[in-house]
Design an enzyme around this catalytic site. Structure first.
Site, PDB file in Angstrom:
ATOM      1  N   SER A 126      15.011   8.246  -2.232  1.00 31.09           N
ATOM      2  CA  SER A 126      13.884   9.185  -2.171  1.00 31.09           C
ATOM      3  C   SER A 126      13.955  10.025  -0.915  1.00 31.09           C
ATOM      4  O   SER A 126      14.457   9.576   0.126  1.00 31.09           O
ATOM      5  CB  SER A 126      12.582   8.382  -2.187  1.00 31.09           C
ATOM      6  OG  SER A 126      11.490   9.187  -1.792  1.00 31.09           O
ATOM      7  N   TYR A 150       7.392   2.496   1.947  1.00 33.98           N
ATOM      8  CA  TYR A 150       8.258   2.872   0.818  1.00 33.98           C
ATOM      9  C   TYR A 150       9.522   3.570   1.316  1.00 33.98           C
ATOM     10  O   TYR A 150      10.643   3.212   0.931  1.00 33.98           O
ATOM     11  CB  TYR A 150       7.459   3.784  -0.117  1.00 33.98           C
ATOM     12  CG  TYR A 150       8.234   4.378  -1.263  1.00 33.98           C
ATOM     13  CD1 TYR A 150       8.441   3.656  -2.433  1.00 33.98           C
ATOM     14  CD2 TYR A 150       8.737   5.680  -1.194  1.00 33.98           C
ATOM     15  CE1 TYR A 150       9.137   4.214  -3.497  1.00 33.98           C
ATOM     16  CE2 TYR A 150       9.430   6.238  -2.250  1.00 33.98           C
ATOM     17  CZ  TYR A 150       9.627   5.501  -3.406  1.00 33.98           C
ATOM     18  OH  TYR A 150      10.316   6.056  -4.452  1.00 33.98           O
ATOM     19  N   LYS A 154      13.437   2.271   1.044  1.00 34.06           N
ATOM     20  CA  LYS A 154      14.514   3.067   0.442  1.00 34.06           C
ATOM     21  C   LYS A 154      15.649   3.287   1.455  1.00 34.06           C
ATOM     22  O   LYS A 154      16.832   3.219   1.106  1.00 34.06           O
ATOM     23  CB  LYS A 154      13.967   4.410  -0.058  1.00 34.06           C
ATOM     24  CG  LYS A 154      13.076   4.299  -1.298  1.00 34.06           C
ATOM     25  CD  LYS A 154      13.854   3.846  -2.529  1.00 34.06           C
ATOM     26  CE  LYS A 154      13.035   3.941  -3.806  1.00 34.06           C
ATOM     27  NZ  LYS A 154      13.774   3.432  -4.989  1.00 34.06           N
TER      28      LYS A 154
END
Lengths: 333, 333
Positions: A126, A150, A154
């Protein structure tokens, strides 16, 4: 060839599986089976190619080993909990997004210890791996300073993917997807939701709220382009990647104003009139910290192809989600 | 204040503990106890400040929780297995260098759930987080593309440290140490060993092998400077770091030729005559991929101070390891 798709029930997963089944082959090889795994059982897609369905949590001990037990030639790992949930539930985010991925990598490595095995693994990363300070155009060698758990998860998985690939345990490639637009379905509470909402809702005659100024610029790919990135990654010659196994994809940088102008060209002023500007300083603040555009020079050189205009992105939504119709009218695409 | 040093039996750990005990205070607060933990029991340092000794493996379930059970105000986490071993034993490297650090972060977070707790955590990272492509001078925002499992593990721990700090679970700061020189002790098989060996051995009348050309440039800090970095990190106002919690330290960039010239100034041509050039293409190849110099602009602005010359680095070795004597002669430092 046998394919495993983890996260097959998600939006990008479904697009990917549809594309795979429709092609029937990948890189010149016939697809013999696609195992569809997700935390909830994916819907059976139908068709001639067998698609075993698996409902399982990748982070649970033994699940990853079971998923790779029949040694798929190609693995797509798309499973993740989203940014908002990973921020709200710290433990769940690390368990699913980090431990799940690591268990998958370990399962592949350990399978390779029993007998040679080094499958291609396409991982969806991402643009959330990037944080402040952010230039207007982010290059291919920009540092990772994520500002969310998050994004941290990633970024960690990208490092693991590169190291496991360097060691020869897996043939990994990480794909940093742009924000997907137009995202089909209902409006949701995600801070990025309006980027899709201001297109999706007016196309079916519904009002949509725009919480930020129309000068806000962001980085997009259509669901069709996203699936295309993953398919290209599946057959790419990874020797060209060297040890840098993770790539920012060629999205499209457009402002909200350009989104709206594209909507007007496709669906007329009556569609644009359904967008109501209701400024939301909280959402504007969150969005201000997001990447605006990427060079994506490496990905383009490697043959990844993004959308060419936001008008095309809208036409893809109309074709793929609305049966070619705006408010009941057929369009030209 | 109560201090916990994990990795206290290592070379930098011992230097740090000696400095702490010698000062008796840190940031104006009296040190009430220093718990010394390592996988083998550290030697008891003696002195007035209690130093409980703990032999334990941080990666074993429950060890981290036990280490933070008495809520140290300050934690130094220096424990790691080194680059060569992490490359040779993949599982051990991830277990100690990644899982061990993560268990420590989790133990602190979970202690904070029971009652407010957010200790300063000083973590030793490494310039091994950097890989190709490397510029001659590496800036503070250079990407992490490690080329070893050790570097990958350190890069992952940096990301975790930043995220746990951002979430308010710990007050973390990561210190990327330069290569330590002059490293005391016996010659070892590490590819970097010669950087210390060509100084350390001649100072006591022994021959040393130089396996690379004297044009090779690298990035150094003395053991005394390294301990100083950690002490400064322990009391720094971390609000100045923002969300970027990891820093490249201000080392000293010198060539092997400059090392040798400094040795000649300190110990004369008879010391230099003990260095034998025996080119080793394997070592030369490894070293060619290593960082050569860092800007370290942020660290300098934050008050971190490195060594000022390689001559000073040699003098520190003579003072701290050789009792001020070269081949039995007292020097001026």
């Amino acid at each position: 060839m046998k394919i495993l798709v983890i996260g097959a029930a998600g939006m990008v997963g479904r697009k990917l599986v549809t594309a795979l089944l429709s092609a029937g082959t990948l890189g010149g090889r016939a697809i013999s089976a696609i195992t569809l795994a997700d935390v909830v059982a994916p819907a059976a897609p139908g068709g001639a190619i067998p698609c075993p369905l698996v409902a399982a949590d990748l982070s649970v001990e033994g699940v990853a080993a079971a998923l790779v037990a029949d040694r798929p030639d190609l693995i797509f790992h798309l499973a993740a909990i989203v940014s908002g949930e990973a921020e709200a539930d710290f433990e769940k985010g690390y368990r699913i997004n980090l431990d799940g991925t690591r268990q998958l990598l370990e399962a592949v490595r350990l399978a390779g210890q029993r007998a040679p095995y080094c499958p291609r693994l396409v991982f969806t990363s991402s643009i959330a791996v990037f944080g402040e300070p952010l230039p207007a155009l982010i290059g291919d060698h920009h540092e990772h300073t994520p500002l969310t758990s998050y994004g941290t998860q990633k970024a960690i998985c990208e490092l693991l993917l590169a190291d496991y690939s360097r060691r020869g345990f897996v043939d990994g490639i990480g794909i940093r997807l742009p924000t997907i637009a137009v995202r089909p379905g209902k409006p949701n509470k995600a801070a990025s939701g309006f980027f899709s909402g201001i297109i999706r809702e007016p196309l079916v005659g519904l009002e949509a709220v725009l919480p930020v100024a129309d000068t806000v610029r962001h980085w997009f790919a259509s669901p069709r382009a996203a699936a295309g990135f993953l398919l290209h990654a599946a057959t790419l010659d990874t020797a060209k990647l060297g040890h840098q196994r993770n790539l920012s994809m060629p999205g499209l940088a457009v402002t909200v104003g350009e989104q709206i102008a594209a909507l007007e060209r496709v669906a007329g002023p009556q569609a644009v009139a359904l967008i109501r500007l209701i400024p939301d300083p909280v959402i504007a603040g969150i969005v201000a910290g997001w990447p605006k555009a990427f060079a994506a020079t490496r990905a383009r050189a490697l043959g990844f192809k993004g959308d060419t205009s936001f008008e095309e992105i809208i036409q893809i939504h109309i074709a793929d989600e609305l049966g070619g119709r705006i408010g009941g009218q057929h369009t030209s695409m």
